[in-house]
Design an enzyme around this catalytic site. Sequence first.
Site, PDB file in Angstrom:
ATOM      1  N   LYS A  11       0.846  -1.201   0.000  1.00 55.91           N
ATOM      2  CA  LYS A  11       0.000   0.000   0.000  1.00 55.91           C
ATOM      3  C   LYS A  11       0.877   1.246   0.000  1.00 55.91           C
ATOM      4  O   LYS A  11       2.054   1.234   0.374  1.00 55.91           O
ATOM      5  CB  LYS A  11      -0.934   0.023   1.208  1.00 55.91           C
ATOM      6  CG  LYS A  11      -0.251   0.134   2.588  1.00 55.91           C
ATOM      7  CD  LYS A  11       0.124   1.552   3.014  1.00 55.91           C
ATOM      8  CE  LYS A  11       0.841   1.579   4.348  1.00 55.91           C
ATOM      9  NZ  LYS A  11       1.469   2.887   4.661  1.00 55.91           N
ATOM     10  N   ASP A 136      -2.335  -1.809  10.613  1.00 52.84           N
ATOM     11  CA  ASP A 136      -2.507  -1.798   9.156  1.00 52.84           C
ATOM     12  C   ASP A 136      -3.080  -3.103   8.616  1.00 52.84           C
ATOM     13  O   ASP A 136      -3.473  -3.169   7.445  1.00 52.84           O
ATOM     14  CB  ASP A 136      -1.162  -1.551   8.460  1.00 52.84           C
ATOM     15  CG  ASP A 136      -0.778  -0.079   8.429  1.00 52.84           C
ATOM     16  OD1 ASP A 136      -1.639   0.769   8.696  1.00 52.84           O
ATOM     17  OD2 ASP A 136       0.396   0.210   8.125  1.00 52.84           O
TER      18      ASP A 136
END
Length: 286
Positions: A11, A136
Site C-alpha cells: 500500500k 494496518d
Amino acid sequence: MNEYRIKAYAKINLGLDVVRRLENGYHEVKMVMQTVGIYDVLDFQRTARGIVITTDSGELPTNEDNLIYKAAKLMIEKYHITEGVKIHLEKHIPIAAGMAGGSTDAAATLKGMNRLFDLGCTLKDLMELGVKIGADVPYCVMGGTALAEGIGEKLTPLAPAPDCYVLVAKPDINVSTKYVYEHLDAQEIRKHPDIDGMVEAIAEESLQGILDRMENVLETVTVSAYPIIQKIKDRMKELGAINSLMSGSGPTVFGIFVEKDMARRAYDKLEEEQLAKQIFLTEFCE
C-alpha cells in the site's frame, strides 16, 4: 486443500494526517490508503503440526517475531486447528519502507489459512482478527482505496481512485515506524492535510483533486532525518511527476504520472542516477 498460493499487495498513503497522540501512546490518524501492484507471494502447505516459515529474504526473521508466524498462530489457536502449516514467503515489497510489507503478509496469511483449512471466515472476521496483529492489517485484508481512522483500524471503503502510473523508489535506508512516531510532536503540526477534500476528490473521480491534496505529516520527522527522501521527491517532479510523497513513515517515495512513457523515462533516469535501491513502476489496484 493441501496447498494454496496468494499474493500480498503493498500500500501507499495518498494522504496521512496525525490528529493527536492518545493516552495509551498510540496516535489517532486519518489517512487515505491505496493498494498498488507490488506484491509478495506466499505459498501454504499443510503439515502434521507446527508452524514453519521460510523466505528468500535474508533480512527477515522466520521465528515467532515474524508477523506471518503470528498470524498463522492466531488462526490455529482461534479455530482449534490440529494440523500444522509450512509457509514460504517470496519477498518483493521493500522492507521497513512505509508500504505495509509485514502487515500485508500477515493479512495474506489470515486469508491463506482460511482457504487452506476451509474455515469459512468472512473478510470482516479476518479484519477483526487482523487488528490484534497490527493496525494496518485490517486494511491489508480489505485492500483497494480506503479512508482509515482511529489507529488505522476504522476503515471506510472508497470508490477506486482514477487510473494513473505510480513510480515507487525506496532509498538504501530502513526507517523504524516506532522512531518516527516517537519523534513526532502531534501538537506541533502546523498544517494538517485536507483528507476530507481528498475523499471528495476520489468520489468525484478527480485525479488532480487527489494530487493537489497529497500530504504526509510524518515527513516532518523522516525527511529531516533522511534528506535523501526530499531529494527523490524533488527529482521525481523534475522528471514529470505531477506530485510526489513519502509513503507511511518512509523512506519510500512515490510519484504520480499520467503518461506511461514519461513514467518509464523517469524510472530509467532514477535507476541510472542510483538515487534509490529499489524502484518499481506500477499502478493502483483494487
